[in-house]
Design an enzyme around this catalytic site. Sequence first.
Site, mmCIF file in Angstrom:
data_model
loop_
_atom_site.group_PDB
_atom_site.id
_atom_site.type_symbol
_atom_site.label_atom_id
_atom_site.label_comp_id
_atom_site.label_asym_id
_atom_site.label_seq_id
_atom_site.Cartn_x
_atom_site.Cartn_y
_atom_site.Cartn_z
ATOM 1 N N ASP A 157 5.365 -16.361 -5.115
ATOM 2 C CA ASP A 157 4.402 -17.480 -5.745
ATOM 3 C C ASP A 157 4.795 -17.741 -7.241
ATOM 4 O O ASP A 157 4.313 -18.904 -7.682
ATOM 5 C CB ASP A 157 3.152 -16.941 -5.563
ATOM 6 C CG ASP A 157 2.806 -16.964 -4.101
ATOM 7 O OD1 ASP A 157 3.183 -17.568 -3.080
ATOM 8 O OD2 ASP A 157 1.572 -16.087 -3.731
ATOM 9 N N GLY B 48 0.865 -0.981 -0.005
ATOM 10 C CA GLY B 48 0.037 0.044 0.145
ATOM 11 C C GLY B 48 1.041 1.347 -0.014
ATOM 12 O O GLY B 48 2.102 1.108 -0.332
ATOM 13 N N THR C 259 2.353 -4.263 -7.750
ATOM 14 C CA THR C 259 3.242 -3.185 -7.755
ATOM 15 C C THR C 259 3.615 -2.895 -9.170
ATOM 16 O O THR C 259 3.567 -1.507 -9.477
ATOM 17 C CB THR C 259 4.541 -3.768 -6.849
ATOM 18 O OG1 THR C 259 4.305 -4.336 -5.481
ATOM 19 C CG2 THR C 259 5.691 -2.786 -6.962
ATOM 20 N N GLY D 23 1.553 -19.902 -1.556
ATOM 21 C CA GLY D 23 0.975 -19.956 -2.687
ATOM 22 C C GLY D 23 -0.465 -19.504 -2.852
ATOM 23 O O GLY D 23 -1.417 -20.549 -2.434
#
Length: 639
Positions: free
Chosen positions: A391, A336, A363, A436
């Site tokens: 992940d 954030g 991002t 994951g």
Amino acid sequence: EKQEEESTHVGKRGRGKDDEAKKNESSLRTLYFVLHVHRRSTPHSYRYRLFNRAHGSSSIFAFVTMTSSSRSSSISTAEAAALSVAVAALSALSTYAVTGYLQNKREADARAAKREELAKERAEAKKNQEEKGTPIGTLIQDVRIDEIYLLEVEHLARIFPSEGAGIENHMIGVGKSYLHPLAGDDSSGGVFTKLSSSVHSAVSGDSKKKTHYNKLIGAHECILSDLVRKPGAPGVVQKTSAYTRAGARKDLHFNPKTVNAAIVTCGGLCPGLNNVVREITNGLVHLYGVKGKIYGIRGGFNGFVDEVQYPPIELTPELVEDIHHKGGTILSSSRGGFDLDKILNFIRKKKINQIYVIGGDGTHRGAFRIHEGCMEAGMNVAVAGIPKTIDNDIDYIDRSFGFASSVEAAQDAIRAAKTEATCNRPNGIGIVKLMGRSAGVIAVHATLGSGDVDLCLVPEVDIVLEGPDGCLPHLRRRVKEQGYAVVVVAEGAGEELMGTSAEVDAGGNKKLPAIGVFMKEQIVKYFQSQGETATVKYIDPSYMIRSVPANASDSLYCMQLAQNAVHGAMAGFTGFSVGLCNNKMVFLPIPELVATSPRCMNPRGRTWERVLARTRQPNTVPPLKPGEKVVDSHAPLLR
């Protein structure tokens, strides 16, 4: 007359015996010939040794002696019949052997002819290759590429004038001394001043020598996206997309003397973050000789917004020298905090013209908004992204940095789970929960890399607890077979059983249910329903596997990503990310990269097949419905 009749009868009988002897002798000679042919046409180990070799020729077989007196000798009718049967049997056997020999010879001759033909074809192909410059191989007419569509990356030169016009791109910082920021500062006690002076003196004679790049990438040099080609129907246009090849360019858009850069890390931790920060810094200084400042933005996007709480740090090669040996990021990170107006104000204030954003698909969406904001504001700023996701769920790229290190770190947890399962009775079971969220790629590759896992649960495949295809009966069978079982479960698995949470974190990611604890409870209950006790040990190394330093493979990958991001930004590309596609470094437009991210593993692909073969667990993937198509990612690693 009677005597004469008797004498005539005796003569006839004698002649009959002579005829019979001649007939038997003929049969014996025929048998000898057959045996002689059989001996020559059959392997040594199968020959009937009924004859001996004498004086360079084959003599008659051992059990029959033919001498000059054999004409007067006679054999019985039974012996003659036996010899006739033997002759017939050996004749048939010899015929079979001779026929087989001739057949084998014909086949051998045919193979030799084909080998000779292939050798001529290869020689002709090699001759054509040498004379005409054609590739080695056979030309196939039904596999081709008619049209190639390049995923173009936006270039600043289309809107802004180049600041690096006329500057020859070479490895400016190689072979020259690097001026330490404290050089000339009296607070250093003159140490750096003396060091810099001595280095300058040592290289002053070679100051005009340049180190050129061995390879400069040209326009429209690209990497094909679809390497696997299939025969197409005649008349159908065969198409494929392609990626812009990464690397140094001949022309620079920015003047290294006026470059100020900013580096920011966002989102969760990942092995290799420090490596990327280090190599971007070194690339700017050592490859391009940047003279401006390199800002390290602390706390993710928050560092652009609140300089009081998150003051930036100035990065130098000395400061980042050893950070790659540590996990995490020296810049710290957060989720954030994105505020476009304040970010643009920070860029103007610090006169930044290159921004390097390291993070996942969320991002990267923020990085592209910065790019669009700079373009709208008329700011000549290059925005480059480096994909980061533990992940491994960013599409297009083969893998994200840190993924291999995380899979390697997960092996320790799996080994610990196996030890707990094998040493705790009765019915020992070890459970390992790995990261994951939407893709179980870490769980899958950790399972395949371990070889000790009996059940792998991922978000892409629904969990079936009981029944013929249930995972709980499967676990019980494995325990009965080997005395223990090991389970690996991805954190995002099991939402079809436990429900989806409406809560989200600061980065917009939904909170996940505790699938590991849930599976432990279900296993205990199932064994109790069978009148048995299960000893279940639960291990959660989620954050341990992402905070380790990068291994050697990931360290090399981080260097490639960082250096190519610097090459792209210095050349004037913007709104792009860099990654490994089909094992080649490429520039990818951020909108394309995030459009299909986060990606998922194809449950009908070959990777999941390998998991089923390793764990022997039931396949709970439903068959395709009529008209349903298999959706696959762009990444070869997951296929």
